[in-house]
Write a protein that holds these residues in place. Structure first.
Motif, mmCIF file in Angstrom:
data_model
loop_
_atom_site.group_PDB
_atom_site.id
_atom_site.type_symbol
_atom_site.label_atom_id
_atom_site.label_comp_id
_atom_site.label_asym_id
_atom_site.label_seq_id
_atom_site.Cartn_x
_atom_site.Cartn_y
_atom_site.Cartn_z
ATOM 1 N N ILE B 22 0.847 -1.199 0.000
ATOM 2 C CA ILE B 22 0.000 0.000 0.000
ATOM 3 C C ILE B 22 0.884 1.252 0.000
ATOM 4 O O ILE B 22 0.640 2.196 -0.755
ATOM 5 C CB ILE B 22 -0.949 0.007 1.227
ATOM 6 C CG1 ILE B 22 -1.855 -1.233 1.212
ATOM 7 C CG2 ILE B 22 -1.793 1.288 1.255
ATOM 8 C CD1 ILE B 22 -2.669 -1.449 2.481
ATOM 9 N N ALA B 23 1.933 1.224 0.821
ATOM 10 C CA ALA B 23 2.792 2.403 0.981
ATOM 11 C C ALA B 23 3.453 2.821 -0.330
ATOM 12 O O ALA B 23 3.574 4.014 -0.621
ATOM 13 C CB ALA B 23 3.863 2.125 2.042
ATOM 14 N N CYS B 38 1.857 -0.252 14.147
ATOM 15 C CA CYS B 38 2.068 -1.645 14.593
ATOM 16 C C CYS B 38 1.166 -2.605 13.799
ATOM 17 O O CYS B 38 0.506 -3.483 14.362
ATOM 18 C CB CYS B 38 1.800 -1.821 16.074
ATOM 19 S SG CYS B 38 3.066 -1.117 17.106
ATOM 20 N N VAL B 39 1.071 -2.383 12.504
ATOM 21 C CA VAL B 39 0.296 -3.269 11.629
ATOM 22 C C VAL B 39 1.187 -3.638 10.446
ATOM 23 O O VAL B 39 1.640 -2.761 9.719
ATOM 24 C CB VAL B 39 -1.005 -2.581 11.124
ATOM 25 C CG1 VAL B 39 -1.750 -3.482 10.150
ATOM 26 C CG2 VAL B 39 -1.913 -2.235 12.289
ATOM 27 N N ARG B 40 1.437 -4.930 10.270
ATOM 28 C CA ARG B 40 2.301 -5.390 9.182
ATOM 29 C C ARG B 40 1.511 -5.668 7.914
ATOM 30 O O ARG B 40 1.947 -5.421 6.817
ATOM 31 C CB ARG B 40 3.033 -6.682 9.595
ATOM 32 C CG ARG B 40 3.952 -6.515 10.785
ATOM 33 C CD ARG B 40 4.813 -7.751 10.946
ATOM 34 N NE ARG B 40 4.024 -8.922 11.324
ATOM 35 C CZ ARG B 40 3.710 -9.230 12.590
ATOM 36 N NH1 ARG B 40 4.104 -8.458 13.562
ATOM 37 N NH2 ARG B 40 3.006 -10.318 12.865
ATOM 38 N N GLU B 41 0.329 -6.239 8.083
ATOM 39 C CA GLU B 41 -0.513 -6.604 6.946
ATOM 40 C C GLU B 41 -1.957 -6.673 7.412
ATOM 41 O O GLU B 41 -2.223 -6.690 8.619
ATOM 42 C CB GLU B 41 -0.062 -7.940 6.348
ATOM 43 C CG GLU B 41 -0.009 -9.078 7.357
ATOM 44 C CD GLU B 41 0.804 -10.271 6.869
ATOM 45 O OE1 GLU B 41 1.948 -10.067 6.412
ATOM 46 O OE2 GLU B 41 0.304 -11.397 6.986
ATOM 47 N N GLU B 152 -6.423 2.976 5.305
ATOM 48 C CA GLU B 152 -6.256 1.950 4.277
ATOM 49 C C GLU B 152 -5.275 0.860 4.730
ATOM 50 O O GLU B 152 -5.348 -0.272 4.264
ATOM 51 C CB GLU B 152 -5.802 2.560 2.948
ATOM 52 C CG GLU B 152 -6.110 1.621 1.807
ATOM 53 C CD GLU B 152 -5.698 2.132 0.448
ATOM 54 O OE1 GLU B 152 -4.918 3.091 0.372
ATOM 55 O OE2 GLU B 152 -6.166 1.549 -0.543
ATOM 56 N N TYR B 153 -4.391 1.208 5.628
ATOM 57 C CA TYR B 153 -3.419 0.212 6.128
ATOM 58 C C TYR B 153 -4.036 -0.743 7.138
ATOM 59 O O TYR B 153 -3.468 -1.786 7.434
ATOM 60 C CB TYR B 153 -2.220 0.922 6.776
ATOM 61 C CG TYR B 153 -1.396 1.705 5.784
ATOM 62 C CD1 TYR B 153 -0.389 1.087 5.053
ATOM 63 C CD2 TYR B 153 -1.643 3.062 5.571
ATOM 64 C CE1 TYR B 153 0.358 1.800 4.135
ATOM 65 C CE2 TYR B 153 -0.905 3.785 4.647
ATOM 66 C CZ TYR B 153 0.098 3.149 3.930
ATOM 67 O OH TYR B 153 0.832 3.851 3.017
ATOM 68 N N THR B 154 -5.175 -0.347 7.702
ATOM 69 C CA THR B 154 -5.732 -1.163 8.790
ATOM 70 C C THR B 154 -7.120 -1.745 8.501
ATOM 71 O O THR B 154 -7.421 -2.840 8.978
ATOM 72 C CB THR B 154 -5.831 -0.335 10.091
ATOM 73 O OG1 THR B 154 -6.595 0.850 9.824
ATOM 74 C CG2 THR B 154 -4.450 0.047 10.618
ATOM 75 N N ALA B 155 -7.981 -1.023 7.743
ATOM 76 C CA ALA B 155 -9.374 -1.458 7.561
ATOM 77 C C ALA B 155 -9.422 -2.835 6.883
ATOM 78 O O ALA B 155 -9.066 -2.959 5.716
ATOM 79 C CB ALA B 155 -10.134 -0.427 6.729
ATOM 80 N N SER B 156 -9.854 -3.839 7.626
ATOM 81 C CA SER B 156 -9.758 -5.207 7.105
ATOM 82 C C SER B 156 -11.085 -5.951 7.250
ATOM 83 O O SER B 156 -12.137 -5.322 7.397
ATOM 84 C CB SER B 156 -8.631 -5.938 7.830
ATOM 85 O OG SER B 156 -8.972 -6.143 9.178
#
Lengths: 150, 350
Positions: B22-23, B38-41, B152-156
């Motif tokens: 994403i980055a 603290c979120v890898r995927e 966007e990095y976290t919403a799962s």
């Protein structure tokens, strides 16, 4: 409570408009959600889609509702590259003939895997997934698909 | 009357996207994002998955463990901020898919990330008052993050279902306590595709105020201290907030680590606290006490004190949270965009 809604009809795609096929979708919910077919109490043969008369026992047969376990193996499959309307964003995908442990063959998508992971004889289990939606404003139709067992 | 968990079921979709993937699209430093959040995927729902399919899978997994007659289920509530319909219930689909219809009550809940625990409280009350024998509470989401936004990095995607009853419980829910205020930290208006948030405002006056107040409230009410608990689960919008909340309350990282799933799967919103609790129950033994505190923007927190019984070891859940987390396949940003329907001009629903 299901019997009055169960009809021996195969899954057909009737999307495209938000209303089309609403009643037939509703009628097939027991089949689509829970693989509910029928069983002949006389010869114990099981049917999916459900039959109202046992073709072997005929008038001696006694048909009752039967819920399939939702497990089986891949009897045969094909990989769809030219997908029908509503499925084009899923291609390429595997469409399998699943031999349920109780006997009947069921046609269903095999999901959560790449088509080249699919092989005849591999064990599969039923999953509950979105089949298609009648546009952004129509109903969403859910039902069974299968995935490979780990 | 003693009320507790008769069975629970978890589900996390198979697909993942890494923070790096994403980055690189938005020209951000992946390492900075990963250490900051603290979120890898995070987990990504497949093209044919939504909140209803996740809720059904969780409910079926819970029934598999509970081994009860679905006809004895008197209520189903599904909490989510991503129900597939604005009008038409997810809960009725779940009811049909687990053959609990037609004699039951059902409704959908929304309270950002705490709708699932609000559902748990509702069925607890109904079981305790003997209105119903069993009730099902589900928290499930396929949450949305605006492209390029921190969310966007976290919403799962993921969820968990709890069958609440009074007999044969694998964990007793000793008490529940809530703390609710009107706080505009995160919202999505009717028809809006993506939610908006108040950036830094989401921390102190929102998450920490409610989580800490609910946790302190239930501890004081029950005359308990952090050391009385083997495990603690806090809502986990990222991997950092729950650890900070734990520290402020006097819990150790060890007490929190089993139920902290965000670093591996992202924030499953309504599924987050229920899934964290499920991961703890997968390992907990008789006598272990668990503090679970959810948080939902808008804003509120529900706290629970749960005590595990011998029944949990006798009927261990076979579809563990860990098994779902470990089974994964990575997506590129472009395939992820397609799965999430983020590509302009393309409607996945014809």
């Amino acid at each position: 409570m299901w019997e009055d809604r169960v009809r021996p009809r195969l899954f057909t795609y009737t999307g495209g408009t938000k209303m089309k096929g609403l009643a037939s979708y509703w009628r097939l919910i027991p089949q689509r959600y829970n693989l509910i077919g029928t069983e002949c109490n006389h010869c114990k043969q099981k049917f999916f889609p459900p039959r109202k008369i046992c073709p072997t026992c005929r008038r001696h047969g006694e048909i009752k509702s039967y819920k399939f376990k939702g497990v089986g193996e891949i009897y045969s499959y094909t990989v769809i590259h030219a997908a029908p309307d509503g499925f084009e964003f899923q291609k390429p995908y595997a469409l399998g003939l699943i031999r349920l442990v109780e006997g009947p063959l069921v046609t269903a998508q095999i999901v959560d895997c790449k088509p080249d992971e699919v092989e005849v004889g591999k064990k599969v289990e039923m999953v509950f997934r979105k089949i298609f939606a009648g546009g952004k404003e129509g109903t969403i139709r859910y039902g069974y698909k299968f995935k490979l067992v780990d | 009357m003693q009320v507790g968990i008769v069975g629970y079921g978890a589900y996390v979709p198979k697909y993942r996207i890494k923070a790096e993937e994403i980055a690189v699209v938005w020209g951000e430093d992946a390492e900075k994002i990963k250490s900051g959040l603290c979120v890898r995927e995070k987990s990504v729902p497949s093209i044919d998955e939504d909140t209803a399919t996740i809720a059904v899978t969780c409910a079926r997994n819970a029934l598999e463990q509970a081994k009860i007659d679905p006809a004895d289920i008197g209520a189903i509530y599904v909490g989510s901020e991503s129900h597939p319909y604005a009008v038409k219930t997810t809960s009725s689909m779940v009811a049909e898919a687990i053959e609990a219809t037609p004699v039951l009550t059902a409704a959908d809940y929304q309270f950002a990330c705490k709708a699932g625990t609000a559902a748990m409280q509702t069925v607890m009350g109904m079981v305790a008052s003997k209105m119903i024998k069993y009730g099902v509470a589900i928290g499930a989401d396929t949450s949305q993050g605006k492209p390029g936004d921190a969310l966007e990095y976290t919403a799962s995607a993921g969820g968990a279902a709890y069958i609440i009853g009074a007999e044969n419980v694998l964990a007793i829910i000793r008490d529940t306590y809530s703390y609710t205020t009107d706080t505009p930290d995160f919202w999505r208006r009717e028809g809006a595709e993506f939610p908006s948030h108040g950036s830094r405002f989401t921390a102190e006056p929102a998450y920490f105020r409610h989580v800490l107040a609910a946790a302190k409230g239930i501890l004081e009410k029950n005359k308990m201290q952090p050391k009385d608990f083997k495990y603690a689960v806090f809502h986990q919008p990222n991997g950092k907030f729950p650890l900070n909340a734990a520290k402020k309350l006097g819990f150790t990282n060890e007490q929190v680590s089993t139920g902290l799933l965000t670093p591996m799967i992202g924030n499953t919103y309504s599924g987050a606290t229920p899934l964290g609790l499920a991961a703890v129950l997968d390992e907990a033994c008789a006598g272990d006490k668990i503090l679970a505190v959810s948080y939902g923007s808008g804003a509120g927190s529900d706290a629970f004190i749960i005590e595990v019984t011998k029944e949990n070891e006798k009927r261990r859940n076979k579809k563990t949270v860990k098994s779902y987390i470990n089974k994964k396949e990575y997506l590129t940003y472009s395939i992820y965009s397609k799965f999430k329907g983020k590509i302009k001009g393309v409607s996945l629903e014809k």
